[in-house]
Design a protein around this motif. Sequence first.
Motif, short mmCIF file in Angstrom:
data_model
loop_
_atom_site.label_atom_id
_atom_site.label_comp_id
_atom_site.label_asym_id
_atom_site.label_seq_id
_atom_site.Cartn_x
_atom_site.Cartn_y
_atom_site.Cartn_z
N ARG A 105 0.82 -1.22 0.00
CA ARG A 105 0.00 0.00 0.00
C ARG A 105 0.85 1.27 0.00
NH1 ARG A 105 -5.20 -0.18 3.78
NH2 ARG A 105 -3.81 -0.95 5.41
N MET A 144 -7.40 2.62 0.06
CA MET A 144 -6.39 1.84 -0.64
C MET A 144 -4.99 2.10 -0.11
SD MET A 144 -7.72 2.12 -4.60
CE MET A 144 -6.39 1.06 -5.19
N LEU A 145 -4.85 3.11 0.76
CA LEU A 145 -3.52 3.54 1.20
C LEU A 145 -3.22 3.06 2.62
CD1 LEU A 145 -3.61 7.21 -0.11
CD2 LEU A 145 -2.64 5.20 -1.25
N ASP A 146 -1.95 2.99 2.93
CA ASP A 146 -1.50 2.68 4.28
C ASP A 146 -1.88 3.85 5.19
OD1 ASP A 146 -0.04 2.32 6.64
OD2 ASP A 146 1.62 1.35 5.59
#
Length: 304
Positions: A13, A107-109
């Motif tokens: 991610r 969708m991201l860290d």
Amino acid sequence: MGDFATDTEPYRRELLAHCYRMLGSVDDAEDVVQEVYLRAWRGYGAFEGRSSVRAWLYRIATNACLTALAHRSRRVLPSGLGAPADDPSAPPVAAEARWIQPVPDAMLDPAVIVTERESLRIAMIAALQRLPGRQRAVFLLRDVLAWPAADVAQVMGVSTAAVKSTLQRARAQLAEEPPDVEESVEPGELEGVLASYIAAVEDADGAALERLLRADARVEATPWRTWFSGRATCVRYLVEQVLGAPGDWRLLPTAANGRPAAVGYFRGQAYGILALTVTPTGIAGVHAFVGPELVRRFGFPAAL
């Protein structure tokens, strides 16, 4: 050597965020990340631990992005194609362009959203796309990820001196057209502004939108090159050409690029993603990214 998935999967991610900043598109970034993991899997047996797994993956990802950029025109926002329009009653003009896309926070860290939030905002993504690919890569590795110049030199296959001069050029070019700088807003206030914006649009309430927008606010939407600047002009455009009647719009809250956003439906059909730039003095920008495929990308249905 350990297990490939165990060693590499924790970085997927954050690699997506890096590729997104390089390419300006979540679709392109996902494609490149898939390619990165395929390359890494093929080369895993020969990886001898001369660097960390994370640095090795970033090297593959950065070079994959540079290869992709060599074969594609840069992505833009409508405001990158010309001056704002001065007649809010005139029909907007469509343009053929490769548009910047928003990225869903989901969708991201989460750690990336917190620590690298400024580099994810829409205005910064647009500014980065104006840099040549190698300048973009060096800037991201040095100034966003804070890698030592020697490590960046290894990734880029150049000398440390070349990294420093490339970084200077990148900083100078960004300084010529600096992206708008947002002042910090508390999360609770952001949620409140988003809720007020959603209510104003769903109620087709131009007066409420006028209260929410800053005097220097801008409104732009893909796929039109036409965009508007200034609260009075933006509100006239929204009232005359966008809002319609109360109930025409349904907006659902979400988050994009580390900031509040909404998924828009017009008369029950997916319209796109509305990303807000919120400051302590009001909404400074509304970026509308039109397309049912983006709505699906954010995990929402194509119709309500």
